[in-house]
Design a protein around this motif. Structure first.
Motif, PDB file in Angstrom:
ATOM      1  N   ILE A   1       0.871  -1.175   0.000  1.00  0.00           N
ATOM      2  CA  ILE A   1       0.000   0.000   0.000  1.00  0.00           C
ATOM      3  C   ILE A   1       0.909   1.226   0.000  1.00  0.00           C
ATOM      4  N   VAL A   2       0.732   2.070  -1.001  1.00  0.00           N
ATOM      5  CA  VAL A   2       1.565   3.262  -1.141  1.00  0.00           C
ATOM      6  C   VAL A   2       0.700   4.502  -0.950  1.00  0.00           C
ATOM      7  N   PRO A   3       1.342   5.631  -0.628  1.00  0.00           N
ATOM      8  CA  PRO A   3       0.562   6.859  -0.432  1.00  0.00           C
ATOM      9  C   PRO A   3      -0.317   7.142  -1.642  1.00  0.00           C
ATOM     10  N   GLY A   4      -1.476   7.625  -1.346  1.00  0.00           N
ATOM     11  CA  GLY A   4      -2.475   7.923  -2.377  1.00  0.00           C
ATOM     12  C   GLY A   4      -3.881   7.725  -1.856  1.00  0.00           C
ATOM     13  N   PRO A   5      -4.287   6.624  -1.290  1.00  0.00           N
ATOM     14  CA  PRO A   5      -3.557   5.353  -1.261  1.00  0.00           C
ATOM     15  C   PRO A   5      -3.724   4.595  -2.578  1.00  0.00           C
TER      16      PRO A   5
END
Length: 132
Positions: A82-86
């Motif tokens: 899970i990366v920022p953004g998300p």
């Protein structure tokens, strides 16, 4: 063959923040390393409290449910990032499963309250595999 457009799967999960905090306290770095990629831990380190970690964990579980992961072995949680953004990045076995199922992208929503964190993931069919 071009996969049909539309929804492939939907997953939702809720995590009890106090319970997760106890697990982290008991398992420490080993627990976090088993569930999260180094990039996830770095990305969210500035905000990493129990609610943030619980939301990440709920998001991973929601993605697994949206992909309808078969129960034939342990799930490699680090294969779901899970990366920022998300946003969702898949690796290894989870990426292969998504490609087999015709998933082209995900929509992810995460939220938290004082006691619980939740996430919902929508797996969407499509040709462009850029978000996997």
């Amino acid at each position: 063959m071009r996969p049909p457009s539309g929804i492939v799967g939907l997953g939702t999960d809720v995590v009890d923040i106090a319970r997760l905090t106890r697990l982290i306290d008991r398992g420490g770095t080993r627990f976090l390393d088993r569930w999260f990629r180094p990039t996830e831990l770095r990305s969210f380190a500035a905000e990493a409290d129990g609610r943030q970690v619980a939301a990440l964990l709920a998001a991973k579980e929601a993605v697994a449910k949206a992909l309808r992961v078969p129960g034939d072995g342990p799930l490699l949680w680090r294969d779901i990032e899970i990366v920022p953004g998300p946003a969702v990045l898949l690796h290894g076995r989870m990426r292969d499963l998504a490609l087999t199922r015709g998933v082209g992208s995900f929509r992810l929503s995460m939220a938290s309250a004082p006691d619980h964190a939740m996430a919902t993931a929508l797996a969407i069919a499509g040709e462009g595999q850029t978000s996997l």
